[in-house]
Design a protein around this motif. Structure first.
Motif, PDB file in Angstrom:
ATOM      1  N   LEU A  16      12.230  -5.342   4.545  1.00 50.44           N
ATOM      2  CA  LEU A  16      11.373  -4.740   5.570  1.00 50.44           C
ATOM      3  C   LEU A  16      11.073  -3.274   5.251  1.00 50.44           C
ATOM      4  CD1 LEU A  16      13.000  -6.373   8.702  1.00 50.44           C
ATOM      5  CD2 LEU A  16      10.692  -6.798   7.843  1.00 50.44           C
ATOM      6  N   LYS A  19       8.419  -2.942   2.790  1.00 50.82           N
ATOM      7  CA  LYS A  19       7.094  -3.191   3.368  1.00 50.82           C
ATOM      8  C   LYS A  19       6.615  -2.022   4.224  1.00 50.82           C
ATOM      9  CE  LYS A  19       5.893  -7.545   2.430  1.00 50.82           C
ATOM     10  NZ  LYS A  19       4.560  -7.997   2.088  1.00 50.82           N
ATOM     11  N   TYR A  21       8.423  -0.623   6.904  1.00 53.58           N
ATOM     12  CA  TYR A  21       8.989  -0.569   8.249  1.00 53.58           C
ATOM     13  C   TYR A  21      10.212   0.332   8.273  1.00 53.58           C
ATOM     14  CZ  TYR A  21       6.098  -4.633   9.246  1.00 53.58           C
ATOM     15  OH  TYR A  21       5.049  -5.483   9.417  1.00 53.58           O
ATOM     16  N   ASP A  64      11.796 -13.961   2.808  1.00 50.73           N
ATOM     17  CA  ASP A  64      10.333 -13.875   2.870  1.00 50.73           C
ATOM     18  C   ASP A  64       9.794 -14.429   4.180  1.00 50.73           C
ATOM     19  OD1 ASP A  64      10.148 -12.665   0.381  1.00 50.73           O
ATOM     20  OD2 ASP A  64       9.820 -14.550  -0.688  1.00 50.73           O
ATOM     21  N   VAL A  67      10.375 -11.817   6.885  1.00 49.80           N
ATOM     22  CA  VAL A  67       9.435 -10.701   6.762  1.00 49.80           C
ATOM     23  C   VAL A  67       8.074 -11.114   7.306  1.00 49.80           C
ATOM     24  CG1 VAL A  67       8.205  -9.216   5.121  1.00 49.80           C
ATOM     25  CG2 VAL A  67      10.675  -9.569   4.889  1.00 49.80           C
ATOM     26  N   GLN A  68       7.618 -12.318   6.975  1.00 47.67           N
ATOM     27  CA  GLN A  68       6.324 -12.802   7.478  1.00 47.67           C
ATOM     28  C   GLN A  68       6.335 -12.926   8.999  1.00 47.67           C
ATOM     29  OE1 GLN A  68       5.216 -16.401   5.424  1.00 47.67           O
ATOM     30  NE2 GLN A  68       5.017 -15.366   3.462  1.00 47.67           N
ATOM     31  N   GLU A  71       6.085  -9.486  10.463  1.00 42.91           N
ATOM     32  CA  GLU A  71       4.720  -8.969  10.326  1.00 42.91           C
ATOM     33  C   GLU A  71       3.792  -9.582  11.364  1.00 42.91           C
ATOM     34  OE1 GLU A  71       4.157  -9.682   6.075  1.00 42.91           O
ATOM     35  OE2 GLU A  71       4.310  -7.516   5.750  1.00 42.91           O
ATOM     36  N   LYS A  72       3.943 -10.867  11.660  1.00 50.48           N
ATOM     37  CA  LYS A  72       3.137 -11.518  12.700  1.00 50.48           C
ATOM     38  C   LYS A  72       3.386 -10.868  14.055  1.00 50.48           C
ATOM     39  CE  LYS A  72       2.456 -16.188  10.967  1.00 50.48           C
ATOM     40  NZ  LYS A  72       2.837 -17.588  11.084  1.00 50.48           N
ATOM     41  N   ALA A  74       4.609  -7.883  14.600  1.00 58.35           N
ATOM     42  CA  ALA A  74       4.141  -6.493  14.533  1.00 58.35           C
ATOM     43  C   ALA A  74       2.636  -6.427  14.766  1.00 58.35           C
ATOM     44  CB  ALA A  74       4.511  -5.879  13.190  1.00 58.35           C
ATOM     45  N   ASN A  75       1.891  -7.348  14.196  1.00 64.16           N
ATOM     46  CA  ASN A  75       0.438  -7.376  14.375  1.00 64.16           C
ATOM     47  C   ASN A  75       0.065  -7.656  15.826  1.00 64.16           C
ATOM     48  OD1 ASN A  75      -0.158  -6.764  11.707  1.00 64.16           O
ATOM     49  ND2 ASN A  75      -0.207  -8.913  11.091  1.00 64.16           N
ATOM     50  N   GLN A  78       0.358  -4.466  18.022  1.00 70.51           N
ATOM     51  CA  GLN A  78      -0.563  -3.338  17.791  1.00 70.51           C
ATOM     52  C   GLN A  78      -1.834  -3.468  18.589  1.00 70.51           C
ATOM     53  OE1 GLN A  78      -1.003  -3.053  13.549  1.00 70.51           O
ATOM     54  NE2 GLN A  78       1.047  -2.223  13.299  1.00 70.51           N
TER      55      GLN A  78
END
Length: 78
Positions: A16, A19, A21, A64, A67-68, A71-72, A74-75, A78
């Motif tokens: 993370l 990436k 974070y 992995d 992390v994906q 990211e989902k 986190a998106n 936002q």
């Protein structure tokens, strides 16, 4: 984005951080506040109130995959 990662998953924390974070380790008995997302080993149905942020459960997932999933979430924040 601040991510809380349950110990001992240092490999997830490092992935993370790579990436971009801000990820920190926490113990399961620690009061975890001030984070945007948490990554935990597993969560019991009755323990969902322990966190005041979205949580990714690692059960059955690779680094992995975790992390994906982060990211989902986190998106979506936002």
């Amino acid at each position: 984005m601040k991510i809380a990662v349950e110990q001992p998953y240092e490999d997830v924390m490092n992935a993370l951080v790579a990436k971009g974070y801000e990820a920190k380790m926490f113990n399961t008995d620690e009061d975890v506040t001030g984070y945007d997302i948490g990554v935990v080993r597993a969560i019991n149905e009755g323990n969902t109130h322990e966190f005041n942020f979205p949580v990714v459960t690692m059960k059955g997932m690779s680094v992995d995959d975790v992390v994906q999933a982060v990211e989902k979430k986190a998106n979506l924040l936002q």
